[in-house]
Enzyme design. Structure first.
Site, PDB file in Angstrom:
ATOM      1  N   LEU A 137       0.839  -1.200   0.000  1.00  0.00           N
ATOM      2  CA  LEU A 137       0.000   0.000   0.000  1.00  0.00           C
ATOM      3  C   LEU A 137       0.873   1.248   0.000  1.00  0.00           C
ATOM      4  CD1 LEU A 137      -2.925   1.125   0.240  1.00  0.00           C
ATOM      5  CD2 LEU A 137      -2.577   1.129   2.724  1.00  0.00           C
ATOM      6  N   HIS A 164       6.811   1.911  10.781  1.00  0.00           N
ATOM      7  CA  HIS A 164       7.360   3.165  10.264  1.00  0.00           C
ATOM      8  C   HIS A 164       6.308   4.263  10.416  1.00  0.00           C
ATOM      9  CE1 HIS A 164       8.942   5.996   7.261  1.00  0.00           C
ATOM     10  NE2 HIS A 164      10.074   5.331   7.307  1.00  0.00           N
TER      11      HIS A 164
END
Length: 344
Positions: free
Chosen positions: A130, A234
């Protein structure tokens, strides 16, 4: 009312230049885009074959999708679904367990976290890849792109496994340094994080089987900066993590062996968007103020297309505007899939 701005569709070889651009923008740690030109071309060719397949079971298919800006034709993002993982190539992770230590002699008891190499998720379906270009991250398009993967699965659920997993990118600095890799992986693989990440994306991962730790790794022996990022995603992936949680995915106490990012999982048929997707007949109409945001898609994987648009749903009929039909390449009265956002 204006029609959809983007269409989410099957990716193929003709999209390679756009994906080269995405590769440059995505940066370190985004494994599925860290491919050389030849590997990228093969990935897109496999996607085209997968979408064209008439299979009725989950196999080696790789459904890679592009987010296309309708007006300009620019590739603004991507996402993907792997029908089955772990068979070729293997799918390795660290499972995080708690080991209790105690001694009656000294009157002490404490718990220690331990990492053990596993391939527990062999045979699952994986959603991932994604990514949306920064200039297109507005108006909920990232959410629509993520949900579109489950609408695809709703088209033909038998082509996907009963359990679905998703790996989130772990903490990696802007210059490509992973604290977890520096503390663990580098000592066993003797290479930089970027090199290992690229090998993972472009090889059969035999090197992981050959070189990964064969014994437990005690978390308390790692530097603090490595401990702090275990199971953390992240910063750019925090939105994706929230979306997975909204869909019903949970953290499986399993992390990526390279960057320590979390692995989330859910039973396929419990995924919210998939459960709530319905088959309807489309009807062209002028939409009123009571229309709602919806994801509308073609009803089969072959030729799959999906848009985020407004719709009015009643009695198995979804009223949409003509631009939505055009973006889906469907005729008035055609069958389609729809997920309606009742909160919007």
């Amino acid at each position: 009312m204006s029609g959809p701005t983007y269409v989410m569709r099957a990716a193929g070889p003709t999209d390679i230049e756009g994906f080269k651009q995405l590769r440059e923008i995505a940066g370190a740690g985004f494994t599925s885009l860290m491919l050389d030109d030849a590997a990228m071309a093969e990935k897109l060719a496999l996607s085209e074959r997968s979408f064209a397949s008439s299979t009725e079971t989950a196999g080696a298919e790789r459904y890679f999708m592009t987010l296309e800006h309708i007006e300009t034709g620019e590739i603004a993002g991507c996402c993907g679904v792997k029908a089955t993982i772990g068979e070729t190539p293997p799918f390795f992770n660290f499972r995080m367990i708690t080991e209790a230590q105690s001694s009656a002699v000294v009157g002490k008891r404490f718990d220690m976290r331990v990492l053990i190499g596993v391939n527990d998720f062999t045979g699952c379906t994986e959603v991932g890849s994604l990514f949306v270009r920064p200039e297109h991250r507005a108006g909920g398009i990232g959410r629509a792109l993520a949900q579109n993967r489950y609408v695809l699965m709703a088209a033909q659920p038998q082509r996907f496994r009963d359990r679905v997993v998703s790996e989130l990118r772990g903490v990696v600095s802007e210059d490509g340094v992973s604290p977890f890799w520096e503390a663990v992986g580098r000592h066993f693989f003797h290479m930089d994080f970027a090199e290992a990440d690229k090998l993972s994306a472009t090889t059969d991962n035999q090197f992981i089987l050959d070189l990964m730790p064969q014994h437990p790794v005690y978390v308390d022996l790692l530097p603090q900066d490595a401990r702090d990022v275990i199971g953390k995603c992240h910063a750019a992936g925090e939105g994706a993590e929230r979306l997975l949680q909204w869909e019903g995915f949970t953290f499986s106490n399993v992390i990526d062996i390279f960057d320590g990012g979390p692995l989330m999982s859910a039973p396929r048929d419990h995924i919210r968007t998939l459960r709530e997707t319905k088959r309807v007949r489309l009807e062209a109409a002028q939409l009123g103020p009571n229309s709602k945001r919806a994801l509308i898609a073609t009803p089969r994987i072959q030729g799959y297309r999906c848009v985020s648009a407004r719709a009015s749903l009643a009695n198995g009929v979804a009223q949409v505007d003509a631009a939505t039909l055009a973006a889906l390449k469907l005729e008035n009265g055609a069958e389609a899939l729809i997920w309606v956002d009742d909160a919007n």
